[in-house]
Enzyme design. Sequence first.
Site, PDB file in Angstrom:
ATOM      1  N   LYS A  53       0.839  -1.198   0.000  1.00 23.43           N
ATOM      2  CA  LYS A  53       0.000   0.000   0.000  1.00 23.43           C
ATOM      3  C   LYS A  53       0.877   1.252   0.000  1.00 23.43           C
ATOM      4  O   LYS A  53       0.591   2.218  -0.707  1.00 23.43           O
ATOM      5  CB  LYS A  53      -0.940  -0.016   1.222  1.00 23.43           C
ATOM      6  CG  LYS A  53      -2.079  -1.015   1.045  1.00 23.43           C
ATOM      7  CD  LYS A  53      -2.818  -1.341   2.318  1.00 23.43           C
ATOM      8  CE  LYS A  53      -3.763  -2.511   2.055  1.00 23.43           C
ATOM      9  NZ  LYS A  53      -4.370  -3.083   3.258  1.00 23.43           N
ATOM     10  N   GLN A  97      -5.161  -1.976   9.466  1.00 27.51           N
ATOM     11  CA  GLN A  97      -4.918  -3.273   8.839  1.00 27.51           C
ATOM     12  C   GLN A  97      -5.468  -4.408   9.705  1.00 27.51           C
ATOM     13  O   GLN A  97      -5.173  -4.490  10.899  1.00 27.51           O
ATOM     14  CB  GLN A  97      -3.397  -3.453   8.619  1.00 27.51           C
ATOM     15  CG  GLN A  97      -3.018  -4.717   7.888  1.00 27.51           C
ATOM     16  CD  GLN A  97      -3.525  -4.752   6.451  1.00 27.51           C
ATOM     17  OE1 GLN A  97      -3.365  -3.807   5.691  1.00 27.51           O
ATOM     18  NE2 GLN A  97      -4.154  -5.857   6.073  1.00 27.51           N
ATOM     19  N   ASP A 120     -11.621   1.890   3.382  1.00 30.30           N
ATOM     20  CA  ASP A 120     -11.857   0.450   3.203  1.00 30.30           C
ATOM     21  C   ASP A 120     -13.343   0.160   2.970  1.00 30.30           C
ATOM     22  O   ASP A 120     -13.700  -0.922   2.511  1.00 30.30           O
ATOM     23  CB  ASP A 120     -11.416  -0.307   4.472  1.00 30.30           C
ATOM     24  CG  ASP A 120     -10.158  -1.123   4.239  1.00 30.30           C
ATOM     25  OD1 ASP A 120      -9.844  -1.407   3.074  1.00 30.30           O
ATOM     26  OD2 ASP A 120      -9.511  -1.488   5.240  1.00 30.30           O
TER      27      ASP A 120
END
Length: 285
Positions: A53, A97, A120
């Site tokens: 990322k 995460q 997300d």
Amino acid sequence: MSATIIDGKKISSDIKAELAEEVAELKKTGIEPGLTVVLVGDDPASHVYVKNKEKACELIGIRSVKHQLPADTGQEELLALVDDLNNDDKVDGILVQLPLPEQIDEHAVLLAIDPEKDVDGFHPLNVGKLMIGESVFESCTPSGVIELLKRYDIEISGAHAVVVGRSNIVGKPAAMLLLHNNATVEICHSRTKDLAAETRRADILIAAIGRPKFITADMVKPGAAVIDVGMNRTDEGLCGDVDFEAVKEVASAITPVPGGVGPMTIAILMRNTVAAAKARAAGKK
Ligand code: NDP
């Protein structure tokens, strides 16, 4: 005849290149998109995902910041960090995460992220927006699936789409996005009776199961487009939920694993981050 192999790596690169151009233009207007990633603990796979990322951010010109916290971080400490990031004007997107260590309630953390920074797309508000077709942040992997279909000119409208898997992060949102694109959608799961009879009806078959090579050639309608979301680590390496070698002889198009859906998730995350920056800038005007 062998199927067209859908090249997720290439489509992901194309999207990142398009975003890099868009970000260069945004910077001229004083908007610099920023993504903050929070990583708790030492899960090796998570470290690889976060590194990828960061690399994608660098390529596109997105400012990226990483907060690395020890595995014994407490819930309150993590929630306090999320609160700081929610209030930090330089942060457009926040990504915590997953998975988180077991002492932390994942749901509470996702709920604490400002929905306007939830790139997300996991916050219940964004899940609800996806349901009613008003998404700003579509969940990354399912949105990547739709993007692959579209960029390979696979007709979604009117197609019979079968999604195997009903998780909140893949199966359900994938089904909802297919529906918004006018497919007739069927969702299958572990209690589905005669799964093969259902999957054989699919013009578009999405496998999001988590079982290596579970979808065999006899479960696929000749000419179907098969999208394999599965990522299973086996002794022979990474493999999908679809028996790729056999199914590619039946399908008209198929994603490989690796190199299919996987690279798309990051590309859509980047797209969501840019969308967050634009939406926040528009809100300030
Ligand atoms: P989950 O384990 O949360 O869900 C799996 C789903 O598959 C469940 O709905 C389950 O049904 C269904 N299922 C399991 N066994 C069967 C069976 N025998 N017959 C029919 N259905 C079955 O997994 P995720 O949705 O999180 O992930 C699915 C796969 O996608 C995994 O391999 C994961 O690694 C991969 N993945 C890949 C990503 C990417 O970027 N490419 C991102 C996210 C996930 P039930 O609900 O009845 O238990």
